[in-house]
Motif scaffolding. Structure first.
Motif, short mmCIF file in Angstrom:
data_model
loop_
_atom_site.label_atom_id
_atom_site.label_comp_id
_atom_site.label_asym_id
_atom_site.label_seq_id
_atom_site.Cartn_x
_atom_site.Cartn_y
_atom_site.Cartn_z
N ASN A 1 5.33 0.38 -7.61
CA ASN A 1 5.01 -0.99 -7.21
C ASN A 1 4.24 -0.95 -5.90
O ASN A 1 4.59 -0.18 -5.01
CB ASN A 1 6.29 -1.82 -7.05
N ARG B 1 3.28 2.46 -4.50
CA ARG B 1 4.29 3.45 -4.10
C ARG B 1 5.27 3.66 -5.24
O ARG B 1 5.50 2.76 -6.03
CB ARG B 1 5.10 2.93 -2.90
N VAL C 1 8.80 3.53 -6.46
CA VAL C 1 9.99 2.80 -6.03
C VAL C 1 11.24 3.59 -6.42
O VAL C 1 12.18 3.73 -5.65
CB VAL C 1 10.02 1.40 -6.71
N VAL C 2 11.22 4.09 -7.64
CA VAL C 2 12.38 4.85 -8.11
C VAL C 2 11.95 5.74 -9.27
O VAL C 2 10.99 5.42 -9.98
CB VAL C 2 13.52 3.87 -8.56
N ILE D 1 14.58 -4.59 -9.88
CA ILE D 1 14.10 -3.55 -8.94
C ILE D 1 12.82 -4.02 -8.26
O ILE D 1 12.67 -3.93 -7.04
CB ILE D 1 13.87 -2.20 -9.68
N ILE D 2 11.91 -4.57 -9.07
CA ILE D 2 10.62 -5.01 -8.50
C ILE D 2 10.85 -6.19 -7.54
O ILE D 2 10.26 -6.24 -6.46
CB ILE D 2 9.65 -5.42 -9.65
N ARG E 1 13.54 -6.85 -5.76
CA ARG E 1 14.12 -6.33 -4.52
C ARG E 1 13.05 -5.68 -3.66
O ARG E 1 13.02 -5.86 -2.45
CB ARG E 1 15.18 -5.26 -4.84
N GLU E 2 12.19 -4.92 -4.33
CA GLU E 2 11.12 -4.20 -3.63
C GLU E 2 10.19 -5.20 -2.94
O GLU E 2 9.81 -5.00 -1.79
CB GLU E 2 10.36 -3.35 -4.66
N GLN E 3 9.86 -6.27 -3.67
CA GLN E 3 8.94 -7.25 -3.10
C GLN E 3 9.58 -8.01 -1.94
O GLN E 3 8.94 -8.30 -0.94
CB GLN E 3 8.44 -8.21 -4.19
N ALA F 1 11.88 -6.78 0.03
CA ALA F 1 11.92 -5.84 1.15
C ALA F 1 10.55 -5.72 1.79
O ALA F 1 10.42 -5.70 3.02
CB ALA F 1 12.39 -4.47 0.66
N ALA F 2 9.49 -5.67 0.96
CA ALA F 2 8.13 -5.54 1.48
C ALA F 2 7.76 -6.78 2.28
O ALA F 2 7.14 -6.69 3.35
CB ALA F 2 7.15 -5.33 0.35
#
Lengths: 268, 362
Positions: free
Chosen positions: B243, B246, B248-249, B346-347, B349-351, B353-354
């Protein structure tokens, strides 16, 4: 490599024959163009233009050789860029780029069919000119003709590759190409001898390899000049060929690298 | 630590491993030139990076799925591996060949299957197309014809081999793309969304073919970039979620479920009536309620989507709240969250955090 060259040739021949009408219409157009030149020649009359004396004084012969050789030059100049653009728009470029063969080799092979057709048209112009319009080619020096033809192809192949490099980077360059082609046609003497141009335009024309190619080809075909007698045009065409080929291969390689770097290779 | 060409530090480059088929080390890809000021300061605006310090290794015989939302960088990564794009930093080895230094050699080891159905010659037949690409990819003459016939047969295209490509259906064209990708019998096959825009029947057939092909040639390495998570779940040994350029997992699907805490959660879908204005318990993992949302349907009912603990505490809490306030539960469907849902979580959460990181930075 021969097999690869043949594969490209076979592919393009099969595609060309699948458009039968366009294929045959093109040749009919070429023959009609000869008719046009014939009647212009009739109107002018024999030995009417002193500037043509160097080539035997016959306008039809002069113009016909000019049109025939320029056809080959245009294939070299335009075909490579066209192939790149076509591969970009039809979506075959990415699949082609996966080949382990250098792209400039692929580019040359992609134009083999066009070269074959162009050589065929060159011969067709001369044969039809001889049989239908009484063109005399009996005194032609075939060795000189072949040397001039090969050097012209090599020289403009390099220029065409340089053009393909520009197409890869700027994508749409038709307007620029039209400008260049028109300037080349005017200055190099395709239909009229460069000697009728003002002095400064003649000097500019001397920098275009087509001027030497046309001059050499006309003298070889119409006056039977030997390679030794054509040392000047042959020498200059050789230098032009080396410079343009180097420029073409290096330029195209650089353009591919730029495209790979900025991801624009397959964009159009 | 090595310094990459663009001035950004990348992870240390490791020596190649014989068991690794594809190695991606500290690869970044930035579109457009870096400004001089950015070069000298080592900073950049960050908007043009398609890949950022991506590292992964794919073992021989493994099939790895590359997953991510649109624009995540999957295709960019595939194109960098396939030599169609030049990475701005880092290195990529395919069968121990550096794709940037020896692209022509690297291409001999790879086959690329794309979803672009335009990438064939429409006036030529299937056989003519494949023979041409066989020559272009330097398949030896003796092997080429046999290989073309073998692939046409294996993909069920033999009877249509003489038909022009333009008369093919989308599914047949996709099979042609697979056949072309496999013409050289490559060590590494890169699939870039091989079933995009296909109907479910064609999709299933192509997936089965890939599975059978893997069974027949277990030594071959496959990388599959896809948006279809079921496809990755069905076909791949391992998945890598990307994502914003990068990773992510990465891991197996069960590992990812476990890692993100979904193994001890259940997904419930409650179809209710009379719950307008009801106060539902808020999301509180300590109370067993991980996620809760309500959506009205056209017929006056509402659907409550609840992610709760597997012991049932969260579900009991929500049911009690509905009943206490006069609502009725018409139906309740329970199960584990699908991989699609895990992926979306997951996406998301990633967004989040970003976004938080960007806020702090600004």
């Amino acid at each position: 490599m021969l097999r690869l060259a043949y594969s490209f040739f076979r592919r393009d021949a099969a595609i060309a024959f699948s458009y039968r009408f366009a294929f045959f219409a093109q040749f009919t157009g070429n023959i009609l163009l000869l008719g046009l030149l014939y009647y212009v020649g009739q109107m002018i009359g024999p030995r009417a233009l002193p500037s043509l004396d160097r080539y035997g004084g016959n306008f039809l012969a002069f113009a016909l050789v000019g049109v025939a050789l320029t056809d080959t030059v245009m294939v070299s100049l335009i075909s490579f860029g066209q192939q790149v653009r076509e591969a970009q728009t039809t979506g075959t470029l990415e699949a082609t780029l996966m080949s382990p063969v250098p792209l400039w080799v692929i580019l040359i092979f992609s134009s083999l069919w066009n070269y074959f057709l162009s050589a065929f048209r060159f011969a067709l112009y001369l044969v039809v000119g001889a049989f239908l319009y009484g063109l005399h080619l009996g005194q032609a020096h075939m060795g000189s003709v072949l040397i001039i033809f090969a050097l012209t192809v090599l020289c403009f192949m390099g220029a065409g590759m340089a053009w393909a490099a520009i197409v890869l980077v700027i994508k749409r360059g038709e307007a620029l190409m039209t400008l260049i082609v028109t300037a080349v046609l005017v200055l190099s003497g395709v239909i009229f001898p460069p000697s009728v141009l003002p002095g400064w335009l003649q000097s500019l024309g001397a920098l275009i390899p087509l001027t030497d190619a046309l001059d050499g080809m006309r003298i070889a075909l119409l006056q039977g000049a030997s390679p030794a007698e054509l040392a000047g045009p042959i020498g200059r065409l050789t230098v032009f060929s080396i410079v343009f080929l180097l420029l073409g291969v290096i330029g195209f390689d650089q353009a591919v690298r730029i495209g790979r770097r900025n991801g624009s290779l397959t964009q159009y | 630590m090595t310094t990459a060409r663009n001035g950004n530090p990348s992870s240390a480059l490791q020596p190649p491993d014989a068991a690794v088929s594809v190695l991606v080390e500290g690869v970044s890809k930035r579109y457009g030139k870096m400004r001089q000021a950015e070069k000298s300061t080592g900073r950049d605006v960050g908007r043009m990076w398609a890949l950022r310090d991506v590292s992964l290794a794919v073992k021989k015989g493994e099939m790895v799925g590359l997953l991510g939302p649109n624009g995540a960088g999957k295709t960019t990564l595939m194109k960098c591996i396939a030599t169609l794009l030049e990475a701005s930093a880092g290195r990529i080895l395919v069968e121990n060949i550096d794709v940037a230094r020896e692209p022509l050699q690297a291409r001999k080891k790879m086959g690329l299957v794309t979803c672009d159905e335009r990438s064939f010659y429409w006036r030529l037949s299937a056989r003519e197309n494949l023979r041409f690409f066989g020559a272009l990819y330097r398949v030896p003459r003796r092997a080429a014809d046999g290989r073309v016939e073998e692939l046409l047969e294996a993909l069920g295209l033999s009877e249509a081999a003489e038909r022009p490509y333009h008369s093919f259906s989308t599914g047949m064209r996709q099979k042609m793309a697979i056949a072309r990708g496999l013409l050289t019998d490559p060590e590494v096959v890169l699939y870039d969304e091989p079933t995009r825009s296909l109907d479910p029947v064609s999709t299933q057939r192509i997936r089965e073919w890939i599975r059978e092909s893997r069974a027949r040639h277990p030594e071959k390495t496959h990388i599959l970039a896809t948006n279809q998570l079921t496809e990755a779940e069905q076909l791949c040994d391992r998945v890598i979620i990307v994502n914003g350029g990068r990773i992510v997992v990465q891991g197996t699907v069960p590992e990812i479920r476990e890692r993100f805490g979904e193994a001890d959660q259940s997904l419930h879908r409650l179809v209710c009536e009379g719950v307008e204005g009801c106060d539902l318990p808020p999301a509180d993992p300590d109370a067993g309620v991980w996620e809760i949302s309500m959506e009205r349907t056209g017929d006056g009912a509402a659907v409550i989507r609840l992610v709760a603990d597997q012991r049932g505490e969260g579900l009991s809490l929500v049911l009690a709240a509905i009943l206490r306030q006069g609502g009725r539960v018409l139906r309740c469907e329970s199960g584990q969250a699908s991989f699609d849902e895990v992926f979306c979580r997951i996406i998301a959460r990633e967004q989040t955090a970003a976004g938080a990181a960007a806020e702090v930075a600004s």
